[in-house]
Design a protein around this motif. Structure first.
Motif, PDB file in Angstrom:
ATOM      1  N   GLY A  80       0.891  -1.358   0.068  1.00 38.23           N
ATOM      2  CA  GLY A  80       0.133   0.062   0.029  1.00 38.23           C
ATOM      3  C   GLY A  80       0.987   1.144  -0.038  1.00 38.23           C
ATOM      4  N   ALA A  81       0.068   2.448   0.015  1.00 35.81           N
ATOM      5  CA  ALA A  81       0.978   3.648   0.037  1.00 35.81           C
ATOM      6  C   ALA A  81       1.888   3.918   1.331  1.00 35.81           C
ATOM      7  N   GLU A  82       1.108   3.471   2.505  1.00 36.38           N
ATOM      8  CA  GLU A  82       2.007   3.792   3.655  1.00 36.38           C
ATOM      9  C   GLU A  82       2.515   2.368   4.505  1.00 36.38           C
ATOM     10  N   GLU A  83       1.739   1.388   3.931  1.00 38.28           N
ATOM     11  CA  GLU A  83       2.076   0.035   4.714  1.00 38.28           C
ATOM     12  C   GLU A  83       1.767  -1.064   3.825  1.00 38.28           C
ATOM     13  N   THR A  84       2.450  -2.127   4.071  1.00 39.78           N
ATOM     14  CA  THR A  84       2.249  -3.185   3.353  1.00 39.78           C
ATOM     15  C   THR A  84       1.559  -4.463   4.259  1.00 39.78           C
ATOM     16  N   TYR A 107      -3.264 -22.758   9.034  1.00 37.22           N
ATOM     17  CA  TYR A 107      -3.094 -21.401   9.671  1.00 37.22           C
ATOM     18  C   TYR A 107      -3.218 -20.386   8.556  1.00 37.22           C
ATOM     19  N   VAL A 108      -3.515 -19.270   8.884  1.00 34.17           N
ATOM     20  CA  VAL A 108      -3.379 -17.810   8.241  1.00 34.17           C
ATOM     21  C   VAL A 108      -2.927 -16.753   9.369  1.00 34.17           C
ATOM     22  N   ASP A 109      -1.896 -16.201   9.086  1.00 38.24           N
ATOM     23  CA  ASP A 109      -1.466 -14.879  10.091  1.00 38.24           C
ATOM     24  C   ASP A 109      -1.553 -13.642   9.036  1.00 38.24           C
ATOM     25  N   ARG A 110      -2.013 -12.681   9.548  1.00 37.95           N
ATOM     26  CA  ARG A 110      -2.033 -11.407   8.814  1.00 37.95           C
ATOM     27  C   ARG A 110      -1.259 -10.368   9.397  1.00 37.95           C
ATOM     28  N   PHE A 111      -0.324  -9.809   8.707  1.00 42.26           N
ATOM     29  CA  PHE A 111       0.675  -8.610   9.321  1.00 42.26           C
ATOM     30  C   PHE A 111       0.533  -7.551   8.492  1.00 42.26           C
ATOM     31  N   VAL A 112       0.516  -6.022   9.200  1.00 43.90           N
ATOM     32  CA  VAL A 112       0.619  -4.932   8.751  1.00 43.90           C
ATOM     33  C   VAL A 112       2.188  -4.597   9.127  1.00 43.90           C
ATOM     34  N   VAL A 113       2.957  -4.254   8.065  1.00 43.18           N
ATOM     35  CA  VAL A 113       4.360  -3.640   8.115  1.00 43.18           C
ATOM     36  C   VAL A 113       4.384  -2.317   7.642  1.00 43.18           C
ATOM     37  N   ARG A 114       4.761  -1.352   8.580  1.00 43.30           N
ATOM     38  CA  ARG A 114       5.085   0.031   8.356  1.00 43.30           C
ATOM     39  C   ARG A 114       6.507   0.138   8.711  1.00 43.30           C
ATOM     40  N   GLY A 115       7.535   1.018   7.573  1.00 40.16           N
ATOM     41  CA  GLY A 115       8.691   1.375   8.026  1.00 40.16           C
ATOM     42  C   GLY A 115       9.638   0.251   8.308  1.00 40.16           C
ATOM     43  N   GLY A 116       9.271  -1.037   7.895  1.00 39.93           N
ATOM     44  CA  GLY A 116      10.272  -2.006   8.275  1.00 39.93           C
ATOM     45  C   GLY A 116      10.135  -2.926   9.695  1.00 39.93           C
TER      46      GLY A 116
END
Length: 139
Positions: A80-84, A107-116
């Motif tokens: 995304g623009a500011e996060e993945t 299993y499914v794990d969902r992560f939001v990553v911002r700035g590493g």
């Protein structure tokens, strides 16, 4: 966080950050795993349980499994623009607390990553359904 952990994370893709977090959490080494998370990140675990450090899921898992690992089959990356958003999809294998082995637990794990750094994590798996079946309850 150590300078070495920061330097390592800096050169990693968002999917690599997630994979490194999951690898450390499976040791289990929740303090090493936390190096990939922004402090205060909320981990929403199965059943809606919320933790603010990888020690929370590690402690919960110790009540459910003698040991558990993830077969990480794939990572789906949604930039995304500011996060993945990174999804880790695969199966769990290990031993239930009574020593009975298991495998193929989705299993499914969902992560939001911002700035590493991981800033949010959500966890889903089939363990509850499998525990019900062990007890003769149709899931």
């Amino acid at each position: 966080m150590s300078t070495a952990a920061k330097a390592e994370r800096k050169g990693m893709s968002d999917a690599e950050v997630v994979e490194a977090y999951l690898t450390a959490s499976m040791i289990p080494d929740p303090d090493a795993a936390s190096a990939y998370m922004k402090p205060g990140t909320i981990i929403t675990f199965t059943g809606g349980r919320e933790f603010d450090h990888p020690r929370g899921p590690t402690g919960f898992n110790a009540k459910r499994y003698r040991w558990v690992k993830k077969q990480m089959d794939r990572f789906d990356v949604c930039p995304g623009a500011e996060e993945t958003v990174v999804y880790s999809i695969g199966t769990l294998y290990g031993e239930w607390i009574d020593g009975t082995p298991f495998e193929g637990n989705r299993y499914v794990d969902r992560f939001v990553v911002r700035g590493g750094q991981i800033v949010k994590m959500d966890v889903w798996n089939d363990s509850a359904e499998r525990i019900l079946l062990q007890r003769g309850i149709e899931a």
